[in-house]
Design an enzyme around this catalytic site. Structure first.
Site, PDB file in Angstrom:
ATOM      1  N   ARG A 254       4.927  13.192  -0.160  1.00  0.00           N
ATOM      2  CA  ARG A 254       5.493  13.745  -1.399  1.00  0.00           C
ATOM      3  C   ARG A 254       4.445  14.628  -2.096  1.00  0.00           C
ATOM      4  NH1 ARG A 254       5.550   8.374  -5.327  1.00  0.00           N
ATOM      5  NH2 ARG A 254       3.318   8.064  -5.226  1.00  0.00           N
TER       6      ARG A 254
ATOM      7  N   ASP B  17       9.802  13.067   0.250  1.00  0.00           N
ATOM      8  CA  ASP B  17       9.711  11.782  -0.438  1.00  0.00           C
ATOM      9  C   ASP B  17      10.532  10.810   0.403  1.00  0.00           C
ATOM     10  OD1 ASP B  17      10.317   9.527  -2.093  1.00  0.00           O
ATOM     11  OD2 ASP B  17       9.668  10.715  -3.817  1.00  0.00           O
TER      12      ASP B  17
ATOM     13  N   TYR C 150       4.238  -6.387  -3.743  1.00  0.00           N
ATOM     14  CA  TYR C 150       3.677  -5.757  -2.532  1.00  0.00           C
ATOM     15  C   TYR C 150       3.856  -6.699  -1.336  1.00  0.00           C
ATOM     16  CZ  TYR C 150       0.331  -3.092   0.323  1.00  0.00           C
ATOM     17  OH  TYR C 150      -0.276  -2.356   1.313  1.00  0.00           O
TER      18      TYR C 150
ATOM     19  N   LYS D 246       5.988  -5.837   1.984  1.00  0.00           N
ATOM     20  CA  LYS D 246       5.343  -5.731   3.304  1.00  0.00           C
ATOM     21  C   LYS D 246       5.855  -6.814   4.265  1.00  0.00           C
ATOM     22  CE  LYS D 246       2.954  -2.028   2.636  1.00  0.00           C
ATOM     23  NZ  LYS D 246       3.231  -0.819   3.417  1.00  0.00           N
TER      24      LYS D 246
ATOM     25  N   ILE E 297      -8.585  -1.390   3.725  1.00  0.00           N
ATOM     26  CA  ILE E 297      -9.093  -0.195   4.407  1.00  0.00           C
ATOM     27  C   ILE E 297      -9.586   0.765   3.329  1.00  0.00           C
ATOM     28  CG2 ILE E 297      -8.544   1.637   6.059  1.00  0.00           C
ATOM     29  CD1 ILE E 297      -8.175  -1.232   7.188  1.00  0.00           C
TER      30      ILE E 297
HETATM   31  N1  LIG Z   1      -5.616   0.869   2.394  1.00  0.00           N
HETATM   32  C1  LIG Z   1      -5.386  -0.401   2.653  1.00  0.00           C
HETATM   33  O1  LIG Z   1      -6.244  -1.254   2.436  1.00  0.00           O
HETATM   34  C2  LIG Z   1      -4.077  -0.845   3.216  1.00  0.00           C
HETATM   35  C3  LIG Z   1      -3.993  -2.174   3.635  1.00  0.00           C
HETATM   36  C4  LIG Z   1      -2.805  -2.624   4.171  1.00  0.00           C
HETATM   37  C5  LIG Z   1      -1.741  -1.769   4.298  1.00  0.00           C
HETATM   38  N2  LIG Z   1      -1.844  -0.490   3.877  1.00  0.00           N
HETATM   39  C6  LIG Z   1      -0.664   0.359   3.999  1.00  0.00           C
HETATM   40  O2  LIG Z   1      -0.995   1.508   4.746  1.00  0.00           O
HETATM   41  C7  LIG Z   1      -0.223   2.609   4.289  1.00  0.00           C
HETATM   42  C8  LIG Z   1      -1.142   3.770   3.933  1.00  0.00           C
HETATM   43  O3  LIG Z   1      -1.996   3.364   2.891  1.00  0.00           O
HETATM   44  P1  LIG Z   1      -3.271   4.203   2.432  1.00  0.00           P
HETATM   45  O4  LIG Z   1      -4.342   3.250   2.150  1.00  0.00           O
HETATM   46  O5  LIG Z   1      -3.479   5.320   3.367  1.00  0.00           O
HETATM   47  O6  LIG Z   1      -2.743   4.741   1.019  1.00  0.00           O
HETATM   48  P2  LIG Z   1      -3.008   6.128   0.280  1.00  0.00           P
HETATM   49  O7  LIG Z   1      -2.653   5.863  -1.143  1.00  0.00           O
HETATM   50  O8  LIG Z   1      -4.342   6.670   0.607  1.00  0.00           O
HETATM   51  O9  LIG Z   1      -1.905   7.091   0.938  1.00  0.00           O
HETATM   52  C9  LIG Z   1      -0.549   6.851   0.763  1.00  0.00           C
HETATM   53  C10 LIG Z   1       0.178   8.173   0.896  1.00  0.00           C
HETATM   54  O10 LIG Z   1       1.571   7.895   0.741  1.00  0.00           O
HETATM   55  C11 LIG Z   1       2.123   8.927  -0.055  1.00  0.00           C
HETATM   56  N3  LIG Z   1       3.334   8.440  -0.715  1.00  0.00           N
HETATM   57  C12 LIG Z   1       3.456   7.486  -1.661  1.00  0.00           C
HETATM   58  N4  LIG Z   1       4.742   7.366  -2.022  1.00  0.00           N
HETATM   59  C13 LIG Z   1       5.448   8.258  -1.283  1.00  0.00           C
HETATM   60  C14 LIG Z   1       6.812   8.600  -1.185  1.00  0.00           C
HETATM   61  N5  LIG Z   1       7.744   8.021  -1.978  1.00  0.00           N
HETATM   62  N6  LIG Z   1       7.187   9.535  -0.286  1.00  0.00           N
HETATM   63  C15 LIG Z   1       6.271  10.145   0.499  1.00  0.00           C
HETATM   64  N7  LIG Z   1       4.956   9.885   0.435  1.00  0.00           N
HETATM   65  C16 LIG Z   1       4.555   8.939  -0.431  1.00  0.00           C
HETATM   66  C17 LIG Z   1       1.036   9.278  -1.063  1.00  0.00           C
HETATM   67  O11 LIG Z   1       1.230  10.556  -1.626  1.00  0.00           O
HETATM   68  C18 LIG Z   1      -0.210   9.189  -0.204  1.00  0.00           C
HETATM   69  O12 LIG Z   1      -0.505  10.441   0.386  1.00  0.00           O
HETATM   70  C19 LIG Z   1       0.598   2.101   3.107  1.00  0.00           C
HETATM   71  O13 LIG Z   1       1.888   1.763   3.558  1.00  0.00           O
HETATM   72  C20 LIG Z   1      -0.163   0.875   2.670  1.00  0.00           C
HETATM   73  O14 LIG Z   1       0.661  -0.044   1.997  1.00  0.00           O
HETATM   74  C21 LIG Z   1      -2.994   0.003   3.336  1.00  0.00           C
END
Ligand SMILES: NC(=O)c1ccc[n+]([C@@H]2O[C@H](COP(=O)([O-])OP(=O)(O)OC[C@H]3O[C@@H](n4cnc5c(N)ncnc54)[C@H](O)[C@@H]3O)[C@@H](O)[C@H]2O)c1
Length: 258
Positions: free
Chosen positions: A39, A61, A153, A157, A188
């Site tokens: 998005r 989105d 969350y 998940k 991460i």
């Molecule tokens: N970082 C962590 O520690 C972690 C741990 C477990 C799971 N995750 C999961 O991994 C995935 C990626 O996480 P991340 O750490 O890269 O997060 P991040 O916040 O760096 O990136 C998330 C991306 O999703 C996009 N986004 C959010 N809502 C959106 C929507 N409605 N439509 C389109 N794009 C959208 C954001 O613009 C962003 O670019 C997520 O699903 C998160 O829940 C992350």
């Protein structure tokens, strides 16, 4: 580049940041044509231009049902097929069952669960004519174990985990050749975890202390790197994992082994 996904066409959500961005880089390096979506148009377009043609960015989105049809149709029209879907777009809002608002709970459900559902459904329609594909859904350790301050969350998940298994079994029974697996990262090092550490830090008086607490919670005593997840995504996207479907894969430094 070893060409582990050479000739395949991949669509990634949340590709402007963090894990999705790393997946785009890894899949492109291994020979896939990548359609990056997010998005966040500015961030997504920047990564696509870094990668260069044939990789492109499309604003999407993930909660936008008609938007999914447009992006998937455009992908098939431009590249002839869709082989890989990585559902990485996601949001996390802190709050326990007493402090979380219904609005935040619903927002996480809309993006994390409904967005993943819409993406899987649209992708399956496009993958079937190509004889198969691989869907990779980003769940979390919070989809495997409870975290008190992440009520919504965790719920979202956990739903992604079971949605992935249902999709895997449906596609197997139908003989589509489409596999679906979920990945369960712990913390991460991405903007999402920065935001979480900042929020925890506000309560603890120091974001660095909060980050150190997250590191201590992991048996390997560090945050994960985005490449730790993207490497697994390449494996799941490639034919190397052709006998894997419906699996849940923790990449968590040992967190859920305790
Ligand atoms: N970082 C962590 O520690 C972690 C741990 C477990 C799971 N995750 C999961 O991994 C995935 C990626 O996480 P991340 O750490 O890269 O997060 P991040 O916040 O760096 O990136 C998330 C991306 O999703 C996009 N986004 C959010 N809502 C959106 C929507 N409605 N439509 C389109 N794009 C959208 C954001 O613009 C962003 O670019 C997520 O699903 C998160 O829940 C992350």
């Amino acid at each position: 580049m070893n060409g582990r996904v050479h000739g395949k066409v991949a669509l990634i959500t949340g590709a402007a940041s963090g894990i999705g961005k790393a997946c785009a880089r890894h899949l492109a390096r291994e020979g896939a044509t990548v359609v990056l979506t997010d998005r966040d148009a500015g961030g997504g377009a920047a990564i696509a231009s870094e990668l260069g043609p044939p990789h492109v960015f499309r604003r999407l989105d993930v909660t936008d049902e008609p938007g999914w049809a447009v992006v998937v149709d455009e992908t098939v029209a431009a590249h002839g097929r869709l082989d890989i879907l990585v559902n990485s777009a996601g949001i996390g809002v802190m709050g326990n069952v007493e402090t979380a608002t219904l609005e935040d709970f619903r927002r996480m459900y809309a993006v994390n669960v409904e967005g993943t559902f819409l993406g899987c459904r649209a992708a399956i329609g496009a993958m079937k004519p190509g004889g198969g594909g691989s869907i990779i859904n980003l769940s979390s350790v919070a989809g495997l174990i409870g975290v008190p301050d992440l009520a919504g969350y965790c719920a979202s998940k956990g739903a992604v985990r079971m949605l992935s298994k249902s999709i895997a079994l449906h596609c197997a029974r139908a003989g589509y050749g489409i596999r679906c697996n979920s990945i369960h990262p712990s913390f991460i090092d991405t903007p999402m975890v920065d935001a979480m550490a900042a929020e925890m830090g506000a309560a603890m008086g120091d974001a660095a202390k909060a980050r150190a607490a997250l590191e201590r919670a992991v048996p390997l005593r560090r945050l994960g790197h985005v490449d730790d997840i993207a490497s697994l995504v390449v494996y799941l996207a490639s034919d190397e994992s052709r006998f894997m479907t419906g699996a849940e894969l923790p990449v968590d430094g040992g967190l859920t082994a305790q």
